[in-house]
Design a protein around this motif. Sequence first.
Motif, PDB file in Angstrom:
ATOM      1  N   VAL A   1       0.834  -1.210   0.000  1.00  0.00           N
ATOM      2  CA  VAL A   1       0.000   0.000   0.000  1.00  0.00           C
ATOM      3  C   VAL A   1       0.868   1.259   0.000  1.00  0.00           C
ATOM      4  N   ALA A   2       2.151   1.083  -0.250  1.00  0.00           N
ATOM      5  CA  ALA A   2       3.079   2.225  -0.279  1.00  0.00           C
ATOM      6  C   ALA A   2       2.603   3.227  -1.326  1.00  0.00           C
ATOM      7  N   GLY A   3       2.762   4.508  -0.999  1.00  0.00           N
ATOM      8  CA  GLY A   3       2.348   5.557  -1.939  1.00  0.00           C
ATOM      9  C   GLY A   3       0.990   6.143  -1.594  1.00  0.00           C
ATOM     10  N   THR A   4       0.245   5.485  -0.685  1.00  0.00           N
ATOM     11  CA  THR A   4      -1.055   6.037  -0.263  1.00  0.00           C
ATOM     12  C   THR A   4      -0.820   7.321   0.524  1.00  0.00           C
ATOM     13  N   ASP A   5      -1.449   8.409   0.107  1.00  0.00           N
ATOM     14  CA  ASP A   5      -1.285   9.680   0.826  1.00  0.00           C
ATOM     15  C   ASP A   5      -1.833   9.577   2.239  1.00  0.00           C
ATOM     16  N   VAL A   6      -1.138  10.193   3.182  1.00  0.00           N
ATOM     17  CA  VAL A   6      -1.530  10.097   4.591  1.00  0.00           C
ATOM     18  C   VAL A   6      -1.826  11.493   5.138  1.00  0.00           C
ATOM     19  N   ASP A   7      -3.042  11.648   5.689  1.00  0.00           N
ATOM     20  CA  ASP A   7      -3.444  12.940   6.244  1.00  0.00           C
ATOM     21  C   ASP A   7      -3.091  13.063   7.720  1.00  0.00           C
ATOM     22  N   GLN A   8      -3.153  11.921   8.420  1.00  0.00           N
ATOM     23  CA  GLN A   8      -2.969  11.964   9.874  1.00  0.00           C
ATOM     24  C   GLN A   8      -2.196  10.720  10.329  1.00  0.00           C
ATOM     25  N   VAL A   9      -1.321  10.903  11.303  1.00  0.00           N
ATOM     26  CA  VAL A   9      -0.606   9.773  11.916  1.00  0.00           C
ATOM     27  C   VAL A   9      -0.770   9.901  13.429  1.00  0.00           C
TER      28      VAL A   9
ATOM     29  N   GLY B   1      -8.778   8.317  24.186  1.00  0.00           N
ATOM     30  CA  GLY B   1      -9.141   9.375  23.256  1.00  0.00           C
ATOM     31  C   GLY B   1      -9.426   8.944  21.840  1.00  0.00           C
ATOM     32  N   ALA B   2      -8.474   9.225  20.949  1.00  0.00           N
ATOM     33  CA  ALA B   2      -8.693   9.022  19.514  1.00  0.00           C
ATOM     34  C   ALA B   2      -9.031   7.569  19.176  1.00  0.00           C
ATOM     35  N   CYS B   3      -8.621   6.628  20.023  1.00  0.00           N
ATOM     36  CA  CYS B   3      -8.882   5.211  19.742  1.00  0.00           C
ATOM     37  C   CYS B   3     -10.377   4.923  19.701  1.00  0.00           C
ATOM     38  N   ILE B   4     -11.163   5.748  20.428  1.00  0.00           N
ATOM     39  CA  ILE B   4     -12.614   5.566  20.378  1.00  0.00           C
ATOM     40  C   ILE B   4     -13.292   6.833  19.854  1.00  0.00           C
ATOM     41  N   GLY B   5     -12.582   7.558  19.017  1.00  0.00           N
ATOM     42  CA  GLY B   5     -13.211   8.690  18.339  1.00  0.00           C
ATOM     43  C   GLY B   5     -13.434   9.898  19.220  1.00  0.00           C
ATOM     44  N   ILE B   6     -12.657  10.000  20.307  1.00  0.00           N
ATOM     45  CA  ILE B   6     -12.784  11.176  21.170  1.00  0.00           C
ATOM     46  C   ILE B   6     -11.528  12.017  21.001  1.00  0.00           C
ATOM     47  N   GLY B   7     -11.650  13.060  20.196  1.00  0.00           N
ATOM     48  CA  GLY B   7     -10.500  13.892  19.868  1.00  0.00           C
ATOM     49  C   GLY B   7      -9.751  13.352  18.666  1.00  0.00           C
ATOM     50  N   HIS B   8      -9.133  14.259  17.923  1.00  0.00           N
ATOM     51  CA  HIS B   8      -8.331  13.910  16.756  1.00  0.00           C
ATOM     52  C   HIS B   8      -9.111  13.044  15.760  1.00  0.00           C
ATOM     53  N   VAL B   9     -10.377  13.377  15.577  1.00  0.00           N
ATOM     54  CA  VAL B   9     -11.198  12.669  14.581  1.00  0.00           C
ATOM     55  C   VAL B   9     -10.661  13.045  13.197  1.00  0.00           C
ATOM     56  N   PRO B  10     -10.415  12.053  12.331  1.00  0.00           N
ATOM     57  CA  PRO B  10      -9.867  12.391  11.010  1.00  0.00           C
ATOM     58  C   PRO B  10     -10.869  13.187  10.167  1.00  0.00           C
ATOM     59  N   ALA B  11     -10.358  13.889   9.173  1.00  0.00           N
ATOM     60  CA  ALA B  11     -11.244  14.586   8.232  1.00  0.00           C
ATOM     61  C   ALA B  11     -12.021  13.530   7.435  1.00  0.00           C
ATOM     62  N   SER B  12     -13.176  13.906   6.910  1.00  0.00           N
ATOM     63  CA  SER B  12     -13.993  12.936   6.177  1.00  0.00           C
ATOM     64  C   SER B  12     -13.211  12.400   4.976  1.00  0.00           C
ATOM     65  N   ASP B  13     -13.354  11.101   4.769  1.00  0.00           N
ATOM     66  CA  ASP B  13     -12.711  10.399   3.670  1.00  0.00           C
ATOM     67  C   ASP B  13     -11.204  10.670   3.568  1.00  0.00           C
ATOM     68  N   SER B  14     -10.562  10.744   4.730  1.00  0.00           N
ATOM     69  CA  SER B  14      -9.108  10.954   4.715  1.00  0.00           C
ATOM     70  C   SER B  14      -8.430   9.680   5.221  1.00  0.00           C
ATOM     71  N   VAL B  15      -7.104   9.658   5.157  1.00  0.00           N
ATOM     72  CA  VAL B  15      -6.355   8.472   5.578  1.00  0.00           C
ATOM     73  C   VAL B  15      -5.643   8.766   6.901  1.00  0.00           C
ATOM     74  N   SER B  16      -5.880   7.896   7.880  1.00  0.00           N
ATOM     75  CA  SER B  16      -5.209   8.018   9.164  1.00  0.00           C
ATOM     76  C   SER B  16      -4.418   6.736   9.430  1.00  0.00           C
ATOM     77  N   VAL B  17      -3.146   6.887   9.759  1.00  0.00           N
ATOM     78  CA  VAL B  17      -2.275   5.736  10.035  1.00  0.00           C
ATOM     79  C   VAL B  17      -1.996   5.728  11.531  1.00  0.00           C
TER      80      VAL B  17
END
Length: 650
Positions: free
Chosen positions: A284-292, A358-374
């Motif tokens: 999957v290399a080359g996939t753009d990443v919005d959030q890590v 937090g972010a593990c259950i969607g509390i804070g740092h919610v990704p943008a819609s249809d974005s990629v989070s690693v």
Amino acid sequence: MGQTLTEKILDDHLVEGDLQTGEEIGIEIDQVLTQDTTGTMVWLQFEAMGLDEVQTEIAAQYCDHQTYQFDFKNTDDHRFLRSAAGTYGAHFSRPGNGICHNVHRENFAAPGKTLLGSDSHTPTPGGLGELAIGAGGIDVTVAMGGAPYYIEMPEVVNVRLEGELPDWATAKDVILELLRRLTVKGGVGKILEYTGPGVETLTAPERMTITNMGTELGATSSIFPTDEQTEDYLERVGRGGEYVPLQPDDDAEYDDEIVVDLSDLEPLIAEPSMPDKVVPVSEVAGTDVDQVIVGSCTNGAYEDVLPAAKMLEGREVNKKTEMIVAPGSKQASELLARQGWVAEMMAAGVNFSEATCGACIGIGHVPASDSVSVRTFNRNFEGRSGIEDDNVYLCSPEVAAAAALKGEIVDPRDLSDELGDLEAPGFELAEEYDASKADLITPDEAVDDELVKGPNIGEVPLRDGIDEDIAGEVLLKMDDNITTDHIIPATQDILMYRSNIDKLSEFTLSRVDETFADRAAEADGGVLLAGENYGQGSSREHAAMCPMHLGVEAVLAQSFARIHRANLFNFGIVPLVIDEDAYDGIDQGDEVEIVEDVESGVSEGRSEFTVTVNGDEEYTATLDASQRERDILAAGGKLSWTKAQAEEGG
Ligand code: F3S
């Protein structure tokens, strides 16, 4: 015949039954843990049972899932939890002190002990040789009151590790490889016991990444033997005296064996939106990443964050990517800060966060819609990040840091070649885990001696027995692998009502069908229909409690996940197994009837029930349960059953 390590620990704690696979056994519990989303009900149930004091060696209440205070509700809950811990004799870990599994392993987990926790990743300290099992809150309540915990004796599977991890392959890749091979159902009904020469090459924290994520395989628990690595870790956290040598017998017999050669592993990644969709990172290399995000109970320890920090030192996070580091405990944050790593990460462009789920259950740092989070987390179920159209990948901290530097998914070995000076960071323990314990309140330091209940603390729901006949509408037909996140989402706007079941029930199954709660309330009950592995994921008992509150009487499913199945018994909902023909033949909206004296059939041990659909077609549904489970069901749930037992006993 010799014993496996699992059998040895179970034998030491056995109070009822024989260690025969599939037989129900009762075991003594040494330690319990609970967290803030499940803990309020644990203590309300403890109070409802009229118990005075915690009976286990250790009981620990953590506040980790919802530590952000948006209004009074989480604060109300945390204040109640502190008061309950103080009143009944438990340790209390303040909000912000870290994730339950991280803080527990640092302070309490010990070889040879049994731990029961109302969180599905409770098996984490299996990496230290503790036999740790996740369960519903009411099971933890009862164990905390000194009663045994009952479970079907699982199969014990030998996961034999050979070889040694090469550069850039990590403990996370070991468990991702197992998920790739076995899937999210591969560990159901099993305890995974790690053996072989590869074990000694892994430090205790690496082992705990593996045991933590055994939960994603559906395993009852995962455990490592103890050795110099275990002793070394315990000494570094200041508890060297708790070390106990533990090994299986040489002639131990296992139900199955899986061999993993660590030397063959490479950086792996789970694609959206299931932890078993594992492929080599290069695919999957080359996939753009919005959030890590680096963090969570899987990869949020000091030793997990450190490799990412080393990779970022003197470099910058790619401008198109946002990177967050949320350590698993304040101890980890404090050590990283004292050593200057927090400053290094900040200089590289990292947003350094509070130690929380937090972010593990969607509390804070919610990704943008249809974005990629690693993320370095353990779960990537659709919508768990807080937005439905998420694309969450799961990987090691090394792969996450490489993605942050490059702005796209990249095999860190390729990035290393490209940059020329990026070396594999390796895995390093702190010399000494000498962080402050200011946020851990021991029973001796308790600041409360009575319960404090604010307006967000509701009543414990009770069902008084089950009906003689079950008749009603199929309120919802669902696919395979429905998670407890689907049943009761864990996002802040919903789970802040975790102590108020009347309100929380309005959100039941809303992620599958927004009209569900209204329809269920209008129909005054009914049944649910699902495919395989219904109720996988988090241990939250609200996923049984809320359907019970809405009047759901039975769930017909092709199979159930272990903890959720137990929770259905615990809340008086009949879990019936159906075959594929029945699943295909029944539709949402059909009227179903089970009219053969359900209550007496349940109590008397009948295993087959006829389900009549629309007054015409008939299918067989199976109730595979022990007599104890049947009694709990017939009483309307575990709280009613336990109270009745206490009354009978005088
Ligand atoms: Fe918390 Fe996520 Fe672990 S919710 S307990 S960090 S699985």
